[in-house]
Scaffold this active site. Structure first.
Site, PDB file in Angstrom:
ATOM      1  N   ARG A   1      -7.426  -7.919  -8.649  1.00  0.00           N
ATOM      2  CA  ARG A   1      -8.157  -9.188  -8.735  1.00  0.00           C
ATOM      3  C   ARG A   1      -9.631  -8.865  -8.872  1.00  0.00           C
ATOM      4  NH1 ARG A   1     -10.538  -8.974  -3.767  1.00  0.00           N
ATOM      5  NH2 ARG A   1      -9.330  -8.109  -2.045  1.00  0.00           N
ATOM      6  N   ASN A  12      -7.088  -3.163  -5.800  1.00  0.00           N
ATOM      7  CA  ASN A  12      -7.129  -4.622  -5.681  1.00  0.00           C
ATOM      8  C   ASN A  12      -6.955  -5.231  -7.057  1.00  0.00           C
ATOM      9  OD1 ASN A  12      -9.576  -4.080  -3.213  1.00  0.00           O
ATOM     10  ND2 ASN A  12      -7.559  -4.911  -2.807  1.00  0.00           N
ATOM     11  N   GLU A  68      -6.571   2.044  -2.135  1.00  0.00           N
ATOM     12  CA  GLU A  68      -5.756   0.942  -2.646  1.00  0.00           C
ATOM     13  C   GLU A  68      -6.339   0.463  -3.964  1.00  0.00           C
ATOM     14  OE1 GLU A  68      -5.834  -2.388  -0.031  1.00  0.00           O
ATOM     15  OE2 GLU A  68      -7.984  -2.340   0.229  1.00  0.00           O
ATOM     16  N   LYS A  91       0.816  -1.205   0.000  1.00  0.00           N
ATOM     17  CA  LYS A  91       0.000   0.000   0.000  1.00  0.00           C
ATOM     18  C   LYS A  91       0.855   1.264   0.000  1.00  0.00           C
ATOM     19  CE  LYS A  91      -4.180  -1.873   2.162  1.00  0.00           C
ATOM     20  NZ  LYS A  91      -3.794  -3.283   2.176  1.00  0.00           N
ATOM     21  N   GLU A 114      -2.224   6.596   8.801  1.00  0.00           N
ATOM     22  CA  GLU A 114      -2.766   7.717   8.043  1.00  0.00           C
ATOM     23  C   GLU A 114      -3.944   8.302   8.812  1.00  0.00           C
ATOM     24  OE1 GLU A 114      -3.860   5.979   4.315  1.00  0.00           O
ATOM     25  OE2 GLU A 114      -5.819   5.282   5.037  1.00  0.00           O
ATOM     26  N   GLU A 129     -10.103   1.543  -5.073  1.00  0.00           N
ATOM     27  CA  GLU A 129     -10.921   1.909  -3.927  1.00  0.00           C
ATOM     28  C   GLU A 129     -10.578   3.313  -3.434  1.00  0.00           C
ATOM     29  OE1 GLU A 129     -10.577  -1.131  -0.952  1.00  0.00           O
ATOM     30  OE2 GLU A 129     -11.671  -2.586  -2.177  1.00  0.00           O
ATOM     31  N   HIS A 149     -13.754  -3.556   9.321  1.00  0.00           N
ATOM     32  CA  HIS A 149     -13.156  -3.099   8.067  1.00  0.00           C
ATOM     33  C   HIS A 149     -13.377  -4.092   6.930  1.00  0.00           C
ATOM     34  CE1 HIS A 149     -11.309  -0.044  10.571  1.00  0.00           C
ATOM     35  NE2 HIS A 149     -10.731  -0.975  11.294  1.00  0.00           N
TER      36      HIS A 149
END
Length: 701
Positions: A283, A281, A279, A116, A191, A266, A226
């Site tokens: 996939r 992903n 991030e 990340k 963050e 995202e 999350h």
């Protein structure tokens, strides 16, 4: 052309990929651990290859074993699904090095987004808006709240929200320990935590010829730990300019790493409407069906076609709205505790065997499966001469709609889809995620889709482990969600009200129906009718933490049940009871299973009961202060400084258990002294196993 695909995964996503492969005329290969030897995805595949062992680290995470299985089975391609090795660049490289087709993005793109922190650096260079990272060593009280995140993380693992500066060091250490256990990489970063933010993402699909599709937005703000619970497409309430910003940023992110295949970018959208990159992903996402329903495409089929070298044509246009809910074997009221056990029955939508009314009228349908018919336009040539494949664009709602599943058992009614990893009789084990199914509803408008999904979930027949079904129904009907005003703190604010067990009247009626159904199944029928007063029949049940005793008798005037003055028995059969309650007739479907499990479904809800013996066994009591394992799992660590004879505080974490891909804290129930500690890191424990004993003044003999 790909002829046979090995899916390097299990459960729902393996079945999902298999269904598309069958529709394309492609053979299927499953891999399975010993724990999954009789799993549904193994039964559905053309060929299955064993991966010895049960733990993910010994099986589904062993890339060399998966590649060897593909070669042994004669597969010529590998689809990674999601989770496990799906974002492992080394595995993708090993697949291609073995001469197999990798149905996913290039290893270089996976590697670029695997960290990340590295991904943020790349996205910043590409002009994608970011939240700046904070060095944990220099965080001040003014920086709070902050979010600790595992650099190699995913699925909510290694994430902690910190609101107390004194707790930061412990939370960073805890996140690192969980990240090491989950990903083999303990690096974390910090963050700012955006209060009231929404989780919005963009589905992308890219080919090897420079075309990138951005297939709209999805809102995934309803999350627990999350991890996403409810998703929908398109994300409601976004301005045109914000949608354009998200689309452009997602395309820029894909172009920056020369992306190919399906992926998701995202974002966190702050209350003021500003979006920040979270991030990418690399996939297929768990929530991809809502995009498929709205855009009328099969993303798995498109992944396969892109891997075969086809170029994308013009992107399709969206139609309507889709909402998806993840049905988990877990108890939200008890810290989201996962549950293992046999799924006696899982039937949703038109597949529910009984839509039982007060008069016992039933409709029998077909249980749902996976993605449905997807219509593609002709394969042609674009100006560069590359083959093209584009979904046929519908200007009106197609019939059947692409959200309708078609399986060997038939199709559900229009606009409803069920993607499930289990069938009736399958077992939910302790080694893997507790998700049972995704239920997706599509309709022309958001309000209609939400209403349909809540309705179908409420009337589903789900017998076996405890599930989050009631929470899902209540969430979908909550005013904040209906208004499209939810954010990632939804369950932090509303969990107590959404799990409030205001069902006492329904439980008692369900228990009465269960007792009468049981009596109807016996040769003597209700204990025998008598013309003289007699002792009432008695049945005891456990519903959750409560015990219910039913006492009744049947006389000349009909049913006489203690505490049910306005209830009249209309009819009773071993599996169906009709009661008139205050002049209103209700039908109760009763299902009994081995081990004393009874499930009662009616318009009042679905209730799980356990038959109790008439005389409880006094030897089953536990000593005061005993901490018992709330689930089967593995002790992953014991808190530093914990030792027998030392004082502990109420709420102080004592140890952590890992089960079903989640970590669960075991805390001290009160201030006292730790007088016994049986938990050892690495120890496997069953539910109810004694972990520790905390002695207080009240519990001291």
């Amino acid at each position: 052309m790909i002829r046979s695909v090995l899916v390097a995964n299990r459960g729902e996503i393996a079945r999902r990929v298999f269904r598309t492969c069958r529709s394309l005329g492609i053979g299927t290969v499953a891999v399975y651990s010993d724990a999954d030897a009789s799993a549904a995805h193994v039964r559905e595949a053309d060929i299955a290859v064993r991966l010895p062992g049960s733990a993910p680290a010994d099986t589904y995470l062993r890339g060399e074993l998966v590649v060897r299985a593909a070669l042994a089975a004669g597969a010529d391609a590998v689809h990674p699904g999601y989770g496990f090795l799906s974002e492992d660049a080394g595995f993708a490289t090993a697949v291609t090095d073995a001469g197999l087709v990798w149905i996913g993005p290039p290893p270089s793109a996976i590697s670029a987004m695997a960290s990340k922190t590295r991904a943020k650096s790349l996205m910043g260079a590409a002009g994608v808006p970011l939240l700046s990272s904070v060095d944990p060593a220099v965080v001040t009280a003014g920086d709070l709240p902050v979010l600790v995140k595992a650099s190699a993380g995913g699925g909510g693992r290694g994430m902690r929200v910190v609101r107390d500066l004194a707790a930061l060091a412990d939370e960073v250490a805890s996140a690192r320990a969980e990240a090491v256990a989950a990903f083999g990489d303990g690096s974390v970063f910090v963050e700012p935590y955006v209060e009231g933010g929404r989780h919005v993402e963009v589905q992308i699909l890219a080919d090897a010829h420079g075309t990138v599709w951005a297939l709209g937005t999805r809102d995934c703000s309803l999350q627990r730990r999350h991890q996403k619970v409810v998703e929908e497409a398109p994300a409601p309430g976004l301005s045109v300019s914000l949608r354009d910003t998200l689309r452009d940023a997602a395309v820029a992110a894909a172009s920056a790493v020369d992306y190919r295949g399906a992926g998701t970018v995202e974002f966190l959208v702050a209350p003021g409407g500003r979006a920040y990159f979270l991030e990418m992903n690399t996939r297929l996402q768990v929530e991809h069906p809502v995009t498929e329903c709205v855009y009328g495409v099969d993303l798995v089929a498109l992944q396969i076609r892109v891997a075969e070298g086809y170029a994308l044509g013009a992107p399709p246009s969206p139609v309507g709205h889709a909402v998806s809910a993840r049905l988990y074997a877990e108890d939200p009221a008890r810290s989201w505790r996962p549950w293992a056990g046999v799924v006696h029955r899982l039937s949703v939508g038109a597949g529910a065997d009984a839509e039982a009314g007060a008069f016992g009228v039933r409709r029998r349908g077909l249980r749902g499966g996976g993605p449905g018919p997807y219509i593609y336009g002709p394969v042609g040539r674009n100006p560069s001469g590359a083959p093209t494949l584009g979904p046929q664009i519908h200007v009106s709602v197609p019939d059947p709609h692409p959200c309708d599943p078609v399986t060997s058992r038939g199709a559900l009614s229009a606009g409803l889809r069920v993607d499930s990893g289990v069938d009736d009789g399958d077992v939910v084990g302790v080694h893997y995620d507790p998700m049972l199914a995704k239920v997706i509803a599509w309709a022309p408008t958001r309000a209609e889709a939400v209403r349909r999904l809540a309705y179908e979930l409420e009337r589903a027949r789900i017998h076996g482990p405890v599930t989050n079904r009631s929470l899902l129904v209540r969430s979908l009907r909550h005013p904040e969600f209906l208004a499209g005003e939810m954010d990632t703190g939804f369950y932090d604010r509303h969990l107590a009200e959404l799990t409030d067990a205001d069902e006492a009247g329904g439980i008692r009626l369900a228990a009465l129906a269960a007792a009468l159904a049981d009596a109807a199944s016996s040769p003597s029928r209700f204990g025998g009718w008598r013309n003289v007063p007699s002792q009432p029949q008695a049945k005891r049940y456990r519903a959750g933490d409560d015990e219910v005793e039913i006492r009744y008798r049947l006389g000349r005037g009909g049913l006489v049940a203690e505490g049910f003055d306005e209830v009249r028995l209309v009819s009773a059969a071993p599996s169906f009871v009709v009661l008139e309650v205050g002049g209103v007739r209700r039908g109760f479907e009763v299902a009994c299973y081995s081990g004393g499990d009874v499930h009662v479904d009616s318009s009042l809800g679905s209730f799980a009961l356990a038959v109790l013996p008439r005389f409880p066994d006094p030897t089953t009591r536990t000593s005061p202060g005993s901490l018992l394992a709330p689930m089967p799992g593995t002790v992953v660590r014991v808190a530093d400084g914990i030792a027998v004879g030392k004082p502990v505080r109420a709420g102080q974490p004592l140890m952590w258990l890992e089960a079903m891909k989640m970590e669960h804290r075991v805390v001290s129930p009160a201030d006292g002294t730790l007088t016994a500690l049986h938990a050892v890191p690495g120890r496997q424990v069953e539910v109810g196993a004694l972990l520790a004993v905390v002695t207080t003044e009240e519990t001291t003999p």
